[in-house]
Design a protein around this motif. Structure first.
Motif, mmCIF file in Angstrom:
data_model
loop_
_atom_site.group_PDB
_atom_site.id
_atom_site.type_symbol
_atom_site.label_atom_id
_atom_site.label_comp_id
_atom_site.label_asym_id
_atom_site.label_seq_id
_atom_site.Cartn_x
_atom_site.Cartn_y
_atom_site.Cartn_z
ATOM 1 N N ILE A 29 15.026 50.056 -15.896
ATOM 2 C CA ILE A 29 13.660 49.878 -16.384
ATOM 3 C C ILE A 29 12.670 50.254 -15.289
ATOM 4 O O ILE A 29 12.971 50.119 -14.103
ATOM 5 C CB ILE A 29 13.383 48.432 -16.865
ATOM 6 C CG1 ILE A 29 13.659 47.412 -15.759
ATOM 7 C CG2 ILE A 29 14.172 48.116 -18.116
ATOM 8 C CD1 ILE A 29 13.249 45.981 -16.138
ATOM 9 N N VAL A 30 11.532 50.747 -15.721
ATOM 10 C CA VAL A 30 10.443 51.092 -14.803
ATOM 11 C C VAL A 30 9.290 50.145 -15.095
ATOM 12 O O VAL A 30 8.821 50.059 -16.243
ATOM 13 C CB VAL A 30 9.989 52.553 -14.987
ATOM 14 C CG1 VAL A 30 8.905 52.899 -13.965
ATOM 15 C CG2 VAL A 30 11.175 53.501 -14.856
ATOM 16 N N VAL A 31 8.851 49.428 -14.076
ATOM 17 C CA VAL A 31 7.808 48.407 -14.251
ATOM 18 C C VAL A 31 6.612 48.757 -13.376
ATOM 19 O O VAL A 31 6.755 48.961 -12.168
ATOM 20 C CB VAL A 31 8.336 46.998 -13.895
ATOM 21 C CG1 VAL A 31 7.254 45.944 -14.159
ATOM 22 C CG2 VAL A 31 9.598 46.678 -14.699
ATOM 23 N N GLY A 32 5.437 48.840 -13.991
ATOM 24 C CA GLY A 32 4.209 49.111 -13.257
ATOM 25 C C GLY A 32 3.586 47.817 -12.758
ATOM 26 O O GLY A 32 3.644 46.786 -13.432
ATOM 27 N N ALA A 33 2.975 47.870 -11.578
ATOM 28 C CA ALA A 33 2.424 46.649 -10.993
ATOM 29 C C ALA A 33 1.355 46.973 -9.961
ATOM 30 O O ALA A 33 1.369 48.040 -9.346
ATOM 31 C CB ALA A 33 3.539 45.844 -10.313
#
Length: 267
Positions: A29-33
């Motif tokens: 998964i790719v999570v933006g933050a």
């Protein structure tokens, strides 16, 4: 010879399809933050999440718009940077389809001195606040708690704007600007109300603040920072595992020790 070549090609093709299928099934998964504290917290749990069979790439953003547009456009699987009121307003304005999941932490807002260092404002002092609806409302409530202004009573917190200032004895001038710009602009205004993450990124500490959101205030209860996903992804197993590791005792201890009150776990 030709049969051998065909067999190799077929094996390579099957392997490639299987690899693509693995990614499609959500093993990564790719999570933006936001960089601080969200990306730091996510990186703290990367290994724990990997132990549960999920690899996570953390993509860092410096504003409050791109993490949502990237999520909507399927460049991300989730993001972690915003509050429910901000997300609701964003969806309404941009026609996006993003859903809020669990709250992880609160970043109390602080009122910081800029050109003026006095604990009370002079006549006509300029105070900068975030220009988005939810964080702007929080900033106004913090100024009211300090006694600098009085707001229309009885209105929902997320609907408050500077037009709701009904008493302003020092004739404070409220100027709105992008939340991420406030730490850099602090020396151009008399005071600024800044989100906790941007204050930390800008090298500001809570002991410099003239006022800080109380963790038991209405604003604090409303504005926890959440994990958000696209509509339809609420029950993805990988996202559930991410939330599970984020809401652990280890993460709570990490937040409390690293941020010393500038970030507060809400689980």
């Amino acid at each position: 010879m030709k049969k051998w070549i065909v067999s190799v090609v077929l094996l390579l093709t099957v392997g490639l399809l299987a690899a693509c299928g693995g990614e499609g099934n959500g093993k990564k998964i790719v999570v933006g933050a936001s960089s601080v504290p969200h990306a730091e917290i996510l990186k703290f749990v990367q290994d724990k999440l990997k132990e549960q069979g999920v690899e996570m790439e953390v993509k860092e953003f410096t504003d409050y718009v791109l993490p949502n547009t990237a999520l909507e456009e399927k460049q991300l699987d989730a993001n972690y940077f915003q509050t429910i009121p901000y997300l609701e307003d964003f969806n309404k304005k941009h026609g996006t389809h993003i859903k809020a999941l669990d709250g992880i932490h609160l970043e109390p807002m602080g009122l910081y001195p800029g050109k003026e260092k006095a604990p009370e404002p002079k006549q006509g002092a300029v105070v900068a606040i975030p220009d988005d609806v939810s964080n702007g409302a929080r900033a106004l409530k913090l100024l009211e708690s300090k006694g600098w202004i009085k707001l229309t009573p009885g209105k929902e917190l997320n609907s408050l704007t500077k037009q709701d200032i009904i008493q302003n004895p020092k004739k404070i001038k409220i100027t709105e600007m992008q939340a991420s710009m406030l730490p850099r602009a602090i020396n151009e205004v008399d005071y600024a109300v800044i989100n906790g993450n941007y204050a930390m990124e800008g090298g500001l500490t809570f002991d410099q603040a003239l006022a800080v959101e109380n963790k038991d205030s209405e604003a604090a209860k409303t504005f926890a920072n959440i994990i958000a996903v696209r509509e339809g992804d609420e029950n993805r197993e990988e996202i559930k595992k991410l939330i599970q590791v984020l809401k652990s005792d280890d993460v709570k201890k990490f937040i409390e020790e690293k941020y010393k009150g500038a970030v507060i776990p809400v689980f």
